[in-house]
Design a protein around this motif. Sequence first.
Motif, PDB file in Angstrom:
ATOM      1  N   VAL A   1       0.890  -1.178   0.120  1.00  0.00           N
ATOM      2  CA  VAL A   1       0.085   0.060   0.099  1.00  0.00           C
ATOM      3  C   VAL A   1       0.911   1.521   0.030  1.00  0.00           C
ATOM      4  O   VAL A   1       0.560   2.122  -0.858  1.00  0.00           O
ATOM      5  N   GLU A   2       2.059   1.293   0.791  1.00  0.00           N
ATOM      6  CA  GLU A   2       2.762   2.491   0.983  1.00  0.00           C
ATOM      7  C   GLU A   2       3.525   2.498  -0.444  1.00  0.00           C
ATOM      8  O   GLU A   2       3.609   3.662  -1.006  1.00  0.00           O
TER       9      GLU A   2
ATOM     10  N   GLN B   1       0.777   4.044  -3.178  1.00  0.00           N
ATOM     11  CA  GLN B   1       0.425   5.212  -2.861  1.00  0.00           C
ATOM     12  C   GLN B   1       1.410   6.319  -3.255  1.00  0.00           C
ATOM     13  O   GLN B   1       1.413   7.238  -3.904  1.00  0.00           O
TER      14      GLN B   1
ATOM     15  N   LEU C   1       1.732   6.338  -7.097  1.00  0.00           N
ATOM     16  CA  LEU C   1       0.867   7.394  -7.459  1.00  0.00           C
ATOM     17  C   LEU C   1       1.142   8.810  -7.446  1.00  0.00           C
ATOM     18  O   LEU C   1       0.968   9.555  -8.431  1.00  0.00           O
ATOM     19  N   ALA C   2       1.575   9.202  -6.258  1.00  0.00           N
ATOM     20  CA  ALA C   2       1.925  10.531  -5.820  1.00  0.00           C
ATOM     21  C   ALA C   2       3.238  10.923  -6.771  1.00  0.00           C
ATOM     22  O   ALA C   2       3.224  12.071  -7.216  1.00  0.00           O
TER      23      ALA C   2
ATOM     24  N   LEU D   1      -7.880   0.132  -3.427  1.00  0.00           N
ATOM     25  CA  LEU D   1      -7.103   1.311  -3.999  1.00  0.00           C
ATOM     26  C   LEU D   1      -7.559   0.915  -5.657  1.00  0.00           C
ATOM     27  O   LEU D   1      -6.799   1.801  -6.369  1.00  0.00           O
TER      28      LEU D   1
ATOM     29  N   THR E   1      -8.869   3.946  -7.672  1.00  0.00           N
ATOM     30  CA  THR E   1      -7.996   5.023  -8.074  1.00  0.00           C
ATOM     31  C   THR E   1      -7.175   4.491  -9.284  1.00  0.00           C
ATOM     32  O   THR E   1      -6.910   5.237 -10.505  1.00  0.00           O
TER      33      THR E   1
ATOM     34  N   LEU F   1      -7.317  11.219  -8.441  1.00  0.00           N
ATOM     35  CA  LEU F   1      -7.775  11.411  -7.046  1.00  0.00           C
ATOM     36  C   LEU F   1      -8.580  12.392  -6.642  1.00  0.00           C
ATOM     37  O   LEU F   1      -9.384  12.138  -5.681  1.00  0.00           O
TER      38      LEU F   1
END
Length: 269
Positions: free
Chosen positions: A17-18, A21, A24-25, A75, A78, A263
């Motif tokens: 998950v980290e 994310q 994506l960022a 997730l 997204t 997002l």
Amino acid sequence: ESTDVDTRLRKFDEIWVELIQAALAENRFRLAQMPIAGLRNDTNKMYDMLVRIIDEQGNAILPSEFLPAAERNNLMKTIDRWIVTSSIEFCKEQSADKVFIRLSRQSIQDGSLVEWMKSEFAKYDLDPAYLCVQVPEKDAAMYIKETKKKADELRNAGFEFALEHYGVGKNRLQILDILKPNYIKIDGELMHTLMTDTAIQESVRSLASAASQRNVQTIAERVENANAMAVLFQLGVHYMQGHYVHEPEVVLQERGNVVQTTLEAIGSK
């Protein structure tokens, strides 16, 4: 033992998950496109769209590694919306005629998805018919009512619909009459024995004929050599994809605006 497995899975998911994310960022999600070739002199530029994460060392991470954790941790909406918008940009940049994408079960059950997709295509001034949503036949059969509702909704909005990993056993045609897909993708597992198993060949021939009668186009998955291509042509299949056509190619252009738009769209729902 069950507790130990659950604990390990949670720790495993925390790491993924980290990573997801962060990807994506930091705009480290990428499309990978696999061309779909016509067996009957078709000149359409069609592609099966896949997704990759580029890790911090520049290596491509396959979806089989990170999507299960994404599904377990909500997730996928997204990621799916990132794929839709990136696929639109791919069509515009590469002059593609059609792209095939997969939607997660979370997105299939998302009542706001199709309206969002329509608005994205309008924003880019692109006909929704450029996009075909594909669902595994097994999942479609298991959730037939939900799949029919989503397939009808997609078609009414101008999108196309496909069943992938389609088998050739008995009683397979009923699902075509219920869901009315634009395309079916013949299961790649059948390609292993297609050239030597005459029963499989006859089943594929019957399926291709029945599909054509229903105005459904057929695509063979995982075609690995010229011999398989020749057999598929004789059996009446329309298209093929696989390593014989082209290895999946990662599209490395950065798509910085896509993540933020996606997002924001998710956050507003």
